[in-house]
Design an enzyme around this catalytic site. Structure first.
Site, PDB file in Angstrom:
ATOM      1  CG  ASN A  10      -1.820   1.201   1.311  1.00  0.00           C
ATOM      2  OD1 ASN A  10      -1.892   2.000   0.380  1.00  0.00           O
ATOM      3  ND2 ASN A  10      -2.502   1.344   2.434  1.00  0.00           N
ATOM      4  CE  LYS A  12      -0.393   3.180   4.780  1.00  0.00           C
ATOM      5  NZ  LYS A  12      -0.282   3.331   6.229  1.00  0.00           N
ATOM      6  CG  HIS A  96      -5.944   1.573   5.248  1.00  0.00           C
ATOM      7  ND1 HIS A  96      -5.506   2.519   6.156  1.00  0.00           N
ATOM      8  CD2 HIS A  96      -4.897   0.749   5.023  1.00  0.00           C
ATOM      9  CE1 HIS A  96      -4.224   2.271   6.437  1.00  0.00           C
ATOM     10  NE2 HIS A  96      -3.832   1.209   5.765  1.00  0.00           N
ATOM     11  CD  GLU A  98      -3.267   5.389   6.613  1.00  0.00           C
ATOM     12  OE1 GLU A  98      -2.172   5.080   7.103  1.00  0.00           O
ATOM     13  OE2 GLU A  98      -3.479   5.425   5.385  1.00  0.00           O
ATOM     14  CD  GLU A 166      -3.366  -2.581   7.310  1.00  0.00           C
ATOM     15  OE1 GLU A 166      -2.242  -2.641   6.810  1.00  0.00           O
ATOM     16  OE2 GLU A 166      -4.153  -1.650   7.102  1.00  0.00           O
ATOM     17  N   GLY A 172       2.629   2.416  10.757  1.00  0.00           N
ATOM     18  CA  GLY A 172       3.505   3.573  10.611  1.00  0.00           C
ATOM     19  C   GLY A 172       4.159   4.042  11.894  1.00  0.00           C
ATOM     20  CB  SER A 212       5.482  -1.472  11.803  1.00  0.00           C
ATOM     21  OG  SER A 212       4.950  -0.181  12.032  1.00  0.00           O
TER      22      SER A 212
END
Length: 253
Positions: A10, A12, A96, A98, A166, A172, A212
């Site tokens: 991904n 992003k 996702h 985010e 996730e 991140g 990560s």
């Protein structure tokens, strides 16, 4: 025949043309296991989907990072599933964390998106995962089950779905769920699918880990029996993504 290892990258909201072409070159030159051992899908920003698709080695595929919840129309800034199919983009990432956190996408909205994308012939990487506060409160499985349930209520056929676990606290941040933590959630998710979908769905659906993932930790994570691959963020922009793809050999050994 077991579940084929799956590695998604991904990208992003990263990259300009020069950087994207450099990443594609690295992928094209990388030594990786054959496509019967590992399935590789990379997800560049929308604007780069055609160029990446046209330049990427044939056995790797592309995914969009999102698509609209229904047929196109007066939805400025959105991209429909039909458009992705028209471009020959086979995969889409939905739900996702985010988008859930920053754009307020609810479990039900994500479930609707997954169902519509599948109905149009797309394959879906459906993301689930808990925040740090939720993990510390001991509600990881409640959260993940609720997110999965919203999808399960809308679909019957899971053959074109990959579930990506996730943990939000690991995305991140450099923090990674330990292999034991990842395995625990993946096994619980598979049990949930067995009870709420079917034993066949539980056995065949790939559950991949994201948060990560790096060249340093991928093999240990891949060795877990219920970890069927990865959805990789930052490391998918770097040469070490090839090492992560090669973690598939842990399963095929």
């Amino acid at each position: 025949m077991g579940r084929k290892f799956f590695v998604g990258g991904n990208w992003k909201c990263n990259g300009i043309t020069d950087q994207v072409e450099k990443i594609v070159k690295t992928l094209n030159e990388g030594q990786v296991p054959p496509s019967d051992v590992v399935e590789v899908v990379v997800s560049p920003p929308y604007v780069f989907l055609p160029v990446v698709k046209s330049q990427l080695r044939q056995e790797f595929h592309v995914a969009a990072q999102n698509c609209w919840v229904k047929k196109g129309g007066a939805f400025t800034g959105e991209v429909s599933a039909e458009m992705l199919v028209n471009l020959g983009v086979p995969w889409v990432i939905l739900g996702h964390s985010e988008r859930r956190a920053l754009l307020g996408e609810s479990n039900e909205f994500v479930g609707d998106k997954v169902a519509y994308a599948l109905s149009q012939g797309l394959k879906v990487i459906a993301c689930v995962g808990e925040t740090l506060e939720q993990r510390e409160a001991g509600s990881t499985m409640d959260v993940v089950a609720a997110q999965t349930k919203a999808i399960a209520e809308k679909i019957k056929d899971w053959s074109n779905v990959v579930v990506a676990y996730e943990p939000v606290w690991a995305i991140g941040t450099g923090k990674v769920a330990t292999p034991a933590q990842a395995q625990e959630v993946h096994a619980s998710l598979r049990d949930w699918l067995k009870t709420n979908a079917s034993p066949e769905v539980a056995e065949s659906t790939r559950i991949i880990y994201g948060g990560s993932v790096t060249a340093a930790n991928c093999k240990e994570l891949a060795a877990q029996p219920d970890v069927d691959g990865f959805l990789v963020g930052g490391a998918s922009l770097k040469p070490e993504f090839i090492d992560i793809i090669n973690a598939a050999t842990v399963k095929s050994a």
